[in-house]
Scaffold this active site. Structure first.
Site, short mmCIF file in Angstrom:
data_model
loop_
_atom_site.label_atom_id
_atom_site.label_comp_id
_atom_site.label_asym_id
_atom_site.label_seq_id
_atom_site.Cartn_x
_atom_site.Cartn_y
_atom_site.Cartn_z
N LYS A 60 7.14 -25.22 -5.86
CA LYS A 60 6.32 -24.22 -5.19
C LYS A 60 6.38 -24.32 -3.66
O LYS A 60 6.11 -23.33 -2.97
CB LYS A 60 4.87 -24.33 -5.65
CG LYS A 60 4.62 -23.87 -7.08
CD LYS A 60 4.68 -22.37 -7.20
CE LYS A 60 4.17 -21.90 -8.55
NZ LYS A 60 4.11 -20.43 -8.64
N SER A 315 10.04 -28.21 -13.57
CA SER A 315 9.42 -27.51 -12.44
C SER A 315 8.35 -28.29 -11.70
O SER A 315 8.04 -27.98 -10.55
CB SER A 315 8.83 -26.18 -12.92
OG SER A 315 7.87 -26.41 -13.93
#
Length: 422
Positions: A60, A315
């Site tokens: 992110k 992720s």
């Protein structure tokens, strides 16, 4: 709006290349690591893109920094705002600190202290954390009100072209580091920013790569939106896989994903929990639930990926240790090892001993036993949790309960009741 202005709002390959340059000294160029165990298991070349090794422990940071660093001087002076209880908030906080831009981050008041602490640690004196409301929607509404009042810029977690372009740099690195053409790329999907960025890169550089999106079974917003042909809002979601549990995907990300995804797989939350434990025990890799999604999907694609070059994006790794027991519980339930019953013992002496010696198998274990104090353990209903040595022995257990006249309710088939009682 002019056509030229509209085009600027669409993520592009050139924009992703520009983002790569901008992020060069900020993000970690995470390794693309071939995994021998998974390659052998699936008879394929399986590699992990390790975004869990970023400074903020998720990808992110890429989208957040690319967006915030693109602001003009007036926008920088007015500051930025985001609403998040997870990895996006940490990426925004880190970016604010690096760029010297004031940020206000709205988080639900029920956000775990560990996550709040991480956001404050990354943002230091450049970030103010506002805890408001009980849900993400409460925090989001307050954030938008604040933006209107202070003319601040809202940094969306996924539905923004600059954010998507930042996330797309993950795919650039994968292609640059891959040993030969990639046949399949598995990416987790929450709002769709990572998938949209990867599609934008691959359609230019590697159009033959199949992009497989992976969503939790309890939050299939992208799959349902593509199926129904409109951007739907899910009325209810399972928030356990919090990094990928959204009620609605982005408008931009939906447009890109419906054209560019080759498939979307739904993975049960329990299967994800089993993968988290497997990665920890066998690979010494700590992942959050969303970080395990792409790997948990491989079982469902095992025939198609045989002999292929496969990449899975891990992720993130922002997992709270206090969730370990829940992760183990969900895994055991999914694997068919753990079972809960309400059992009403027959009104005869020695019924409990009979249950222990003649109903349970020799390797079965009672892991939960609860009864009302107003009832005798020998005669009243009891809430019992069992771990079976062999998951295939459940049918035999049912038959023994019925043969011995034990009235029972099987709670695994009543998840709402089980969640309330256990």
């Amino acid at each position: 709006m002019e056509v030229a202005e509209l085009e600027l709002m669409i993520p592009t390959y050139d924009g992703i290349q520009a983002a790569k340059v901008k992020l060069n000294h900020v993000v970690v160029r995470t390794p693309l690591m071939k995994n021998l165990n998974f390659s052998e298991r699936f008879q394929a070349e399986v590699s992990f893109k390790r975004e869990d090794l970023q400074a903020v422990r998720s990808y992110k940071i890429r989208g957040a920094y690319n967006k915030i660093s693109s602001l003009n001087e007036i926008e920088r002076q007015n500051g930025i705002v985001c609403a998040s209880a997870g990895n996006h908030a940490q990426g925004v906080a880190y970016s604010c600190q690096k760029l010297g831009i004031k940020g206000t981050i709205f988080m639900p008041s029920v956000t775990p202290k560990q996550k709040i602490g991480q956001v404050r640690m990354f943002g230091k004196d450049m970030v103010e954390v506002v805890l408001i409301g009980d849900t993400f929607d409460d925090a989001y509404n307050e954030a938008m009100t604040y933006c209107d009042k202070h003319k601040a810029t809202f940094v969306h977690p996924f539905d923004d072209e600059k954010v998507i372009e930042g996330q797309g740099t993950v795919a650039l690195e994968i292609l640059e580091d891959a040993d030969g053409p990639i046949d399949y790329l598995f990416v987790p999907i929450g709002g769709g920013g990572l998938a949209a960025g990867a599609i934008t890169v691959l359609k230019t550089l590697s159009p033959n790569t199949k992009v497989i999106g992976v969503e939790p079974t309890g939050a299939p917003a992208m799959k349902e939106s593509i199926t129904q042909g409109t951007n739907i809002v899910l009325p209810k979601i399972d928030t356990f896989i919090d990094g990928a549990a959204v009620r609605q995907v982005g408008a931009k990300t939906l447009d890109i994903c419906k054209e560019g995804l080759d498939d979307i797989i739904l993975v049960p939350e329990g299967k994800v929990c089993s993968m988290i434990l497997q990665l920890y025990n066998q690979e010494a890799i700590v992942v959050e639930p969303a970080g395990a999604l792409s790997l948990a999907a491989l079982d469902l694609y095992k025939e198609k990926i045989k002999g292929k070059n496969v990449v899975c994006v891990i992720s993130g790794s922002n997992n709270d240790i206090t969730r370990t027991e829940e992760i183990k519980e969900r895994s055991l339930l999914y694997e068919g090892i753990k079972h809960y019953f309400i059992i009403r013992f027959p009104q005869r002496a020695g019924a409990l001993r009979e249950f222990l010696t003649e109903v349970l198998g020799p390797g079965d274990d009672i892991v939960h036993f609860e009864y009302s104090k107003k009832n005798s353990r020998e005669k009243g209903p009891a809430l019992i949790g069992l771990e079976l040595q062999n998951k295939d022995s459940l049918k035999e257990l049912f038959e023994k309960l019925e043969a011995k006249s034990f009235a029972f309710e099987y709670l695994n088939e009543k998840p709402d009741l089980m969640q309330y009682l256990v």
